[in-house]
Scaffold this motif. Structure first.
Motif, short mmCIF file in Angstrom:
data_model
loop_
_atom_site.label_atom_id
_atom_site.label_comp_id
_atom_site.label_asym_id
_atom_site.label_seq_id
_atom_site.Cartn_x
_atom_site.Cartn_y
_atom_site.Cartn_z
N LEU A 17 0.82 -1.21 0.00
CA LEU A 17 0.00 0.00 0.00
C LEU A 17 0.86 1.26 0.00
CD1 LEU A 17 -2.84 -0.98 2.52
CD2 LEU A 17 -2.85 -1.11 0.03
N ILE A 18 2.01 1.20 0.65
CA ILE A 18 2.91 2.36 0.68
C ILE A 18 3.68 2.50 -0.62
CG2 ILE A 18 4.99 3.30 1.79
CD1 ILE A 18 4.00 2.07 4.42
N LEU A 19 4.16 1.36 -1.15
CA LEU A 19 5.10 1.41 -2.27
C LEU A 19 4.45 1.53 -3.64
CD1 LEU A 19 7.73 -1.22 -1.05
CD2 LEU A 19 7.90 1.27 -1.01
N VAL A 20 3.21 1.06 -3.80
CA VAL A 20 2.56 1.17 -5.12
C VAL A 20 2.42 2.63 -5.54
CG1 VAL A 20 0.34 0.93 -6.31
CG2 VAL A 20 1.39 -1.05 -5.23
N PRO A 21 1.91 3.53 -4.68
CA PRO A 21 1.86 4.94 -5.11
C PRO A 21 3.25 5.53 -5.38
CG PRO A 21 0.43 4.57 -3.21
CD PRO A 21 1.26 3.33 -3.38
N ILE A 22 4.23 5.13 -4.56
CA ILE A 22 5.60 5.63 -4.78
C ILE A 22 6.13 5.15 -6.12
CG2 ILE A 22 8.00 5.48 -3.96
CD1 ILE A 22 6.89 5.37 -1.11
N TYR A 23 5.88 3.87 -6.43
CA TYR A 23 6.33 3.31 -7.71
C TYR A 23 5.66 4.04 -8.87
CZ TYR A 23 7.24 -0.07 -11.44
OH TYR A 23 7.63 -0.65 -12.61
N ASP A 24 4.34 4.20 -8.75
CA ASP A 24 3.55 4.75 -9.85
C ASP A 24 3.82 6.24 -10.06
OD1 ASP A 24 1.54 4.51 -11.87
OD2 ASP A 24 0.15 5.52 -10.54
N ARG A 25 3.92 7.00 -8.97
CA ARG A 25 4.00 8.45 -9.08
C ARG A 25 5.43 9.00 -9.10
NH1 ARG A 25 -0.89 9.47 -11.06
NH2 ARG A 25 -2.55 8.60 -9.75
N LEU A 26 6.37 8.28 -8.50
CA LEU A 26 7.73 8.80 -8.39
C LEU A 26 8.75 7.99 -9.19
CD1 LEU A 26 7.81 9.66 -4.56
CD2 LEU A 26 7.36 11.20 -6.48
N LEU A 27 8.77 6.66 -8.97
CA LEU A 27 9.82 5.85 -9.58
C LEU A 27 9.68 5.77 -11.09
CD1 LEU A 27 12.30 4.13 -9.11
CD2 LEU A 27 10.81 2.14 -8.79
N VAL A 28 8.46 5.50 -11.58
CA VAL A 28 8.28 5.36 -13.03
C VAL A 28 8.67 6.63 -13.79
CG1 VAL A 28 6.57 5.05 -14.86
CG2 VAL A 28 6.58 3.50 -12.91
N PRO A 29 8.19 7.83 -13.39
CA PRO A 29 8.62 9.04 -14.11
C PRO A 29 10.13 9.26 -14.06
CG PRO A 29 6.69 9.51 -12.76
CD PRO A 29 7.16 8.14 -12.38
N PHE A 30 10.74 8.92 -12.91
CA PHE A 30 12.19 9.10 -12.78
C PHE A 30 12.95 8.16 -13.71
CE2 PHE A 30 16.20 7.77 -10.76
CZ PHE A 30 16.85 9.00 -10.69
N VAL A 31 12.57 6.89 -13.71
CA VAL A 31 13.27 5.89 -14.53
C VAL A 31 13.02 6.15 -16.01
CG1 VAL A 31 13.45 3.43 -15.08
CG2 VAL A 31 13.22 4.16 -12.70
N ARG A 32 11.81 6.62 -16.33
CA ARG A 32 11.46 6.87 -17.73
C ARG A 32 12.42 7.85 -18.40
NH1 ARG A 32 6.29 9.28 -17.37
NH2 ARG A 32 5.37 7.22 -17.09
N LYS A 33 12.94 8.82 -17.61
CA LYS A 33 13.87 9.81 -18.16
C LYS A 33 15.14 9.15 -18.69
CE LYS A 33 12.39 13.47 -14.97
NZ LYS A 33 12.83 14.37 -13.86
N TYR A 34 15.53 8.02 -18.10
CA TYR A 34 16.78 7.37 -18.48
C TYR A 34 16.57 6.21 -19.46
CZ TYR A 34 18.58 10.06 -14.54
OH TYR A 34 18.92 11.09 -13.70
#
Length: 589
Positions: A399-416
């Protein structure tokens, strides 16, 4: 006057053609239809407008499932007066059935009913089972009398029969829901439209989030109700949740998109194998376009797009060679798309097998982690923390990590990476395999520390009931939180990535079956865990030794078992890498 009439007619025709072209531009490209069986219009169907009903259905259904299953063994022992071993076996058998029935539901959905009607029909069966289960816990004639001292009257055949009828109706019901809901939700996004396809990963993230919301409520609130209030409410609330799940699902009916069932997938697979064997003497043409395929854009399989030819497993291509010396039947000649369906399944198998070891690691949360916690300090003031309750940190992690993955990690990784989802599906699954390995390392290190404290304080042979008190808070059970939390993190990568992978890479007309196969890895992981425990116990208890998994853990070494799982996970990851690297993603025409 005539010229004016002709001009008006021409203008009207042009307007109608323009409207038709505009309407056609909003038709989905993946072959989905609306509730009237017309081509689906993306303006009025599917997308996020349809998903809240599906996610609500999943959350309530999982709340119902975990609400009655997570504490089921306690009901069997306390209320039906079964022995611990008998109750555990009965729960295991029922759980195994819940993992097998999705194959039945998936087959019916892909072959005949479609996902919507499969979910609707099996949900009704599920609800009837939940109602009967509630009655068995509340109606006096359907349960044995309470214990008097140490005398506990056994349940009558009628009471046992009514209870197990209810229980296995739930198992049958869940078999039609589990493999279909996630795929039906993904059907709401046109994977031929880039603007919609990018949201499919987001849907799977929030779908898994919904599962864990239900699991979290069940493992806290409902467990409390069952143990502190009564079982009538303990089963009645999950039954009500299942009713809400059905209502939620039906409310969105007019906004859903549907994939048409394509007929028996098992028959199509058998036809390719038989045709390839019958044509084994024929030579493959140098030009792949000479292989048999129907004309037009649509494939010969209802609800399926044409699949591009691939060079792998070329012996199967012989099923698509026309032999004019024999009558043309589906058992002598198959289309390229039908052959490619079988090839896709063969490519998926190694990826599917790689998740079994992951599921074996996941299974430790309900087995050895619980046992390990019992040999730690679980006393918090005057409150005794149930060892099994630590499992709540797994869904909490999700429950904590899904929003972090979806909102923060994916946009960050997408840049690279430049990938719309940040990671490819197989990269995401691979990361989860690594994280799950780390969880076993953490569990092993904690066990080494636990054994060291037990030896230093002279508590190796201490009585189980006094052991936590004697530890004097030196080794709190809350040190287990990291290993639970890390497994939850691995689920966010592997389990969700697996859901998306099996949906996208399975043939269009086999997507429910693909989902059912992905669910089967959990069952196989449990079986592998049991097998490993059996083998390790037999080998390590030779010559009178207590073994790694001893009755008194202080005499054993479950840290060695955790290290064994680390080694298996590393080997499994090395097995996974080449198949993931060479995997060819499905391409439709």
């Amino acid at each position: 006057m005539e010229e004016s009439t002709v001009a008006d007619a021409s203008t009207t025709k042009d307007l109608e053609n323009g409207e038709d072209l505009e309407k056609e531009s909003f038709i989905t490209k993946d072959g989905t239809v609306d509730w009237k069986n017309n081509p689906a219009d993306r303006r009025t169907t599917g997308g996020w407008k349809a998903c809240p009903y599906i996610l609500g259905n999943e959350c309530c259904e999982r709340l119902a499932y975990y609400g009655m299953s997570i504490n089921l063994v306690v009901f069997l022992t306390d209320k039906l007066h079964q022995h611990n071993a008998t109750a555990s076996t009965n729960v295991t058998n029922w759980s195994g059935t819940c993992d097998i029935t999705p194959l039945i539901g998936a087959f019916l959905a892909d072959a005949y009913l479609g996902r919507y009607w499969t979910i609707a029909a099996f949900s009704s069966v599920y609800f009837v089972g939940m109602v009967l289960l509630t009655l068995s816990a509340s109606v006096p004639s359907l349960k044995p009398p309470s214990c008097v001292g140490d005398v506990c009257p056994g349940a009558s055949p009628g009471q046992i029969g009514s209870f197990y009828l209810a229980l296995y109706l739930v198992a049958l019901g869940t078999g039609g829901i589990k493999p279909c809901v996630s795929t039906f939700g993904a059907d709401q996004f046109d994977d031929e439209d880039p603007s919609e396809k990018k949201y499919m990963t987001v849907f799977f993230n929030w779908f898994y989030f919904s599962i864990n919301v239900g699991a979290m409520i069940a493992s806290t609130f409902l467990v409390y109700i069952q143990q502190s209030v009564n079982w009538a409410w303990g089963f009645g609330i999950p039954a009500a949740a299942m009713g809400i799940a059905i209502v939620s699902f039906f409310i969105g009916s007019k906004q859903y998109r549907h994939q048409k069932p394509g007929g028996s997938p098992l028959t199509r697979i058998a036809q390719v194998i038989v045709a390839a064997i019958r044509n084994w003497r024929l030579r493959l043409p140098a030009d792949e376009t000479m292989l048999y395929e129907v004309d037009g854009k649509a494939s010969a399989i209802e609800g399926s797009r044409k699949i591009q030819h691939t060079a792998e497993y070329s012996f199967l291509d012989k099923a698509a060679i026309e032999d004019k010396s024999r009558p043309t039947t589906k058992w002598n000649l198959c289309t390229v798309t039908q052959v490619e369906e079988v090839k896709i399944l063969l490519r998926i198998v190694p990826i599917w097998a790689s998740v079994i070891v992951f599921s074996t690691v996941y299974a430790q949360m309900s087995t050895l982690f619980v046992v390990q916690g019992l040999k730690m300090d679980y006393i918090l003031g005057t409150f005794k923390v149930p060892s099994a309750s630590l499992s709540m940190f797994d869904p909490l992690s999700v429950l904590i990590l899904v929003p972090i993955y979806d909102r923060l990690l994916v946009p960050f990784v997408r840049k690279y990476t430049g990938h719309p989802q940040g990671f490819t599906q197989l990269q995401r699954m691979g990361i989860g395999l690594v994280i799950s390995t780390i969880s076993m390392v953490v569990a092993a290190v904690l066990e080494i520390q636990r054994l060291r404290v037990a030896r230093e304080k002279g508590l190796v042979d201490a009585d189980d009931k006094n052991f936590p008190k004697l530890l004097n808070a030196q080794l709190s059970i809350f040190w287990q939180i990291p290993q639970y939390f890390i497994i939850g993190a691995s689920e966010v990568f592997t389990f969700i990535g697996q859901l998306e992978f099996f949906y996208e890479q399975s043939p269009d007309a086999m997507r429910s079956l693909g989902s059912a196969l992905s669910l089967a890895t959990v069952a196989l992981g449990n079986y592998l865990s049991s097998l490993l425990v059996t083998i390790v116990t037999k080998i390590t208890r030779r010559d009178g030794k207590p073994g790694w998994i001893a009755d008194n853990l202080n005499h054993g070494h479950i840290d060695y078992f955790f290290w064994l799982l680390v080694a298996l996970s590393v080997v499994n990851f090395l097995f996974y890498l080449p198949f993931a690297y060479r995997f060819k993603y499905k391409a439709t025409k």
